[in-house]
Write a protein that holds these residues in place. Sequence first.
Motif, PDB file in Angstrom:
ATOM      1  N   HIS A 295       0.811  -1.219   0.000  1.00 16.66           N
ATOM      2  CA  HIS A 295       0.000   0.000   0.000  1.00 16.66           C
ATOM      3  C   HIS A 295       0.847   1.272   0.000  1.00 16.66           C
ATOM      4  N   LEU A 296       2.165   1.107   0.139  1.00 14.82           N
ATOM      5  CA  LEU A 296       3.049   2.275   0.133  1.00 14.82           C
ATOM      6  C   LEU A 296       3.527   2.552  -1.283  1.00 14.82           C
ATOM      7  N   THR A 297       2.717   3.196  -2.056  1.00 15.96           N
ATOM      8  CA  THR A 297       3.069   3.563  -3.431  1.00 15.96           C
ATOM      9  C   THR A 297       2.855   5.060  -3.625  1.00 15.96           C
ATOM     10  N   LYS A 298       3.460   5.589  -4.652  1.00 17.70           N
ATOM     11  CA  LYS A 298       3.329   7.027  -4.932  1.00 17.70           C
ATOM     12  C   LYS A 298       1.922   7.369  -5.426  1.00 17.70           C
ATOM     13  N   TYR A 299       1.129   6.354  -5.744  1.00 16.12           N
ATOM     14  CA  TYR A 299      -0.246   6.596  -6.194  1.00 16.12           C
ATOM     15  C   TYR A 299      -1.239   6.576  -5.024  1.00 16.12           C
ATOM     16  N   SER A 300      -0.746   6.204  -3.815  1.00 23.91           N
ATOM     17  CA  SER A 300      -1.608   6.162  -2.640  1.00 23.91           C
ATOM     18  C   SER A 300      -1.739   7.556  -2.049  1.00 23.91           C
ATOM     19  N   TYR A 301      -2.983   7.999  -1.817  1.00 21.42           N
ATOM     20  CA  TYR A 301      -3.208   9.329  -1.261  1.00 21.42           C
ATOM     21  C   TYR A 301      -2.618   9.438   0.146  1.00 21.42           C
ATOM     22  N   GLU A 302      -2.842   8.402   0.988  1.00 21.11           N
ATOM     23  CA  GLU A 302      -2.333   8.450   2.355  1.00 21.11           C
ATOM     24  C   GLU A 302      -0.816   8.507   2.379  1.00 21.11           C
ATOM     25  N   THR A 303      -0.177   7.709   1.500  1.00 21.41           N
ATOM     26  CA  THR A 303       1.287   7.719   1.463  1.00 21.41           C
ATOM     27  C   THR A 303       1.810   9.091   1.064  1.00 21.41           C
ATOM     28  N   ARG A 304       1.213   9.682  -0.008  1.00 19.86           N
ATOM     29  CA  ARG A 304       1.673  11.004  -0.456  1.00 19.86           C
ATOM     30  C   ARG A 304       1.395  12.061   0.600  1.00 19.86           C
ATOM     31  N   TYR A 305       0.288  11.951   1.328  1.00 18.28           N
ATOM     32  CA  TYR A 305      -0.065  12.940   2.351  1.00 18.28           C
ATOM     33  C   TYR A 305       0.979  12.946   3.471  1.00 18.28           C
ATOM     34  N   TRP A 306       1.268  11.755   4.020  1.00 17.18           N
ATOM     35  CA  TRP A 306       2.219  11.696   5.117  1.00 17.18           C
ATOM     36  C   TRP A 306       3.643  11.985   4.654  1.00 17.18           C
ATOM     37  N   LEU A 307       4.016  11.543   3.470  1.00 16.98           N
ATOM     38  CA  LEU A 307       5.356  11.812   2.963  1.00 16.98           C
ATOM     39  C   LEU A 307       5.580  13.309   2.785  1.00 16.98           C
ATOM     40  N   ASN A 308       4.600  14.007   2.235  1.00 19.97           N
ATOM     41  CA  ASN A 308       4.735  15.465   2.060  1.00 19.97           C
ATOM     42  C   ASN A 308       4.849  16.177   3.406  1.00 19.97           C
ATOM     43  N   ASN A 309       4.079  15.735   4.388  1.00 20.26           N
ATOM     44  CA  ASN A 309       4.177  16.332   5.724  1.00 20.26           C
ATOM     45  C   ASN A 309       5.569  16.141   6.321  1.00 20.26           C
ATOM     46  N   PHE A 310       6.100  14.932   6.180  1.00 22.38           N
ATOM     47  CA  PHE A 310       7.433  14.667   6.714  1.00 22.38           C
ATOM     48  C   PHE A 310       8.496  15.469   5.975  1.00 22.38           C
ATOM     49  N   ILE A 311       8.352  15.564   4.649  1.00 20.75           N
ATOM     50  CA  ILE A 311       9.332  16.332   3.858  1.00 20.75           C
ATOM     51  C   ILE A 311       9.336  17.789   4.283  1.00 20.75           C
ATOM     52  N   HIS A 312       8.170  18.373   4.432  1.00 20.64           N
ATOM     53  CA  HIS A 312       8.086  19.780   4.855  1.00 20.64           C
ATOM     54  C   HIS A 312       8.679  19.967   6.254  1.00 20.64           C
ATOM     55  N   HIS A 313       8.454  18.973   7.129  1.00 19.41           N
ATOM     56  CA  HIS A 313       8.986  19.077   8.481  1.00 19.41           C
ATOM     57  C   HIS A 313      10.512  19.082   8.472  1.00 19.41           C
ATOM     58  N   PHE A 314      11.112  18.104   7.799  1.00 16.74           N
ATOM     59  CA  PHE A 314      12.573  18.006   7.787  1.00 16.74           C
ATOM     60  C   PHE A 314      13.206  19.161   6.996  1.00 16.74           C
ATOM     61  N   TYR A 315      12.507  19.615   5.932  1.00 18.10           N
ATOM     62  CA  TYR A 315      13.030  20.738   5.142  1.00 18.10           C
ATOM     63  C   TYR A 315      13.048  22.009   5.993  1.00 18.10           C
ATOM     64  N   SER A 316      11.984  22.178   6.814  1.00 19.56           N
ATOM     65  CA  SER A 316      11.936  23.359   7.689  1.00 19.56           C
ATOM     66  C   SER A 316      12.978  23.289   8.799  1.00 19.56           C
ATOM     67  N   MET A 317      13.476  22.067   9.097  1.00 22.45           N
ATOM     68  CA  MET A 317      14.506  21.898  10.122  1.00 22.45           C
ATOM     69  C   MET A 317      15.914  22.087   9.567  1.00 22.45           C
ATOM     70  N   GLY A 318      16.038  22.388   8.259  1.00 20.37           N
ATOM     71  CA  GLY A 318      17.342  22.679   7.678  1.00 20.37           C
ATOM     72  C   GLY A 318      17.868  21.640   6.719  1.00 20.37           C
ATOM     73  N   SER A 319      17.163  20.532   6.511  1.00 19.13           N
ATOM     74  CA  SER A 319      17.622  19.515   5.565  1.00 19.13           C
ATOM     75  C   SER A 319      17.375  19.967   4.137  1.00 19.13           C
TER      76      SER A 319
END
Length: 401
Positions: A295-319
């Motif tokens: 179920h962890l595919t780039k076409y899954s809405y839940e996967t893309r939702y949580w992945l984007n949240n994590f990316i924004h979090h780590f990007y805001s932390m300086g990564s």
Amino acid sequence: GLFGMGVVSGPLIGPVLGGYLTTHFTWRMIFYVNLPVGLIALLLAMANVTDPPDVKHPGKVDWQGLFWLIVGFGALQIVLERGERDNWFQSQFILILSIVAVIGIVLFVIREFTADKPVVDLRVLRHRNLAVGVLMGFVIGLSIYTTVFLFPVFAQDLLGYSALQTGLILLPGALTAAIMMPTVGVLLKKGVSPQLIAGSGFLIFFIFCVLLSRQDLSSGPHDFLLPVILRGLGLGSLSVPINTIALTNIFGHDLSEGSGFLSMSRQLGGSFGTALIATFVEWREAFHRSQMVTHLTKYSYETRYWLNNFIHHFYSMGSSMMTAKLQGWKLISFGLAQQSMLMTYDEAFYVVGLFSLICIPTLLFTFVKKKDKKDQKKQRVNGRSGVNGSSRKTSSAVEAG
């Protein structure tokens, strides 16, 4: 009841002591602590444990039977413990050990039926009560050691508890079991059916396993208080009644052999139970992980939702964006591993509970003869004679009775 306190309370208190030693000293202490305790037990046994004067020398030990016992069951335990990890019979090591286990167990059985004084007299299993008691003893050993194995790993790896915290969570169950042992002895003395007490113990232990199988990652120490107390109640209600059921109606040589067989069945239950449940955990964890990862595919809405949240979090932390994306996928993978392990341990607790539930119907095949008033009066008189220090001849007669 007093003897059973040591049998059951020891494995229940062990995690508390082990947790303390691991937290404040080193994990090696859990092995070193056995040395002084074992030495004290040895000295006390040498000073106090003696054979009755009328017992003849038992003769030679059945070394051949003991050898095949160690080879057969030792190889079988290694197969059960490492089979899943080594792809079972695709591994030459597992295949060879499986053959050794079959040969060893077959030769052990043949030897025990042909030896004059076997190390384990299998003929005593002709007593129906003892045969059922051995089965239930195996399940008790499995229940004690598998839950002691499963719960600390569950609490520490998934919930983040320390070794000491985990041991303290289990402490109320140890205290409950210690209280239950003499209580059960009193109930049996008053004529309560051992089958009823044992059946209640198996049922209570099953409820404990069901409650544990419904825990999740948000569970706190207070969520385990009731299940742990039920575990103590269940296990504390089993050891003494099962000994009563298994050994009451057999006498003489069969009694000593049956008692040893019953103790061995508990140890085998603990050994094989731990190996089997470890294999079960590895198998089911891999199964759940493989099912969930689809179920962890780039076409899954839940996967893309949580992945984007994590990316924004780590990007805001300086990564950097690339690093933040890798960190996001690692976090998702970590969550996947946690959930698959949680589902696995929930299933494992439930399976252990089923073993105890299956034992309840077997109690219907046992029978314990109730003593009439004449037998009870004779037993009281004999007991007083032994306590008051009558002649050696009278004491010997009491012991023989």
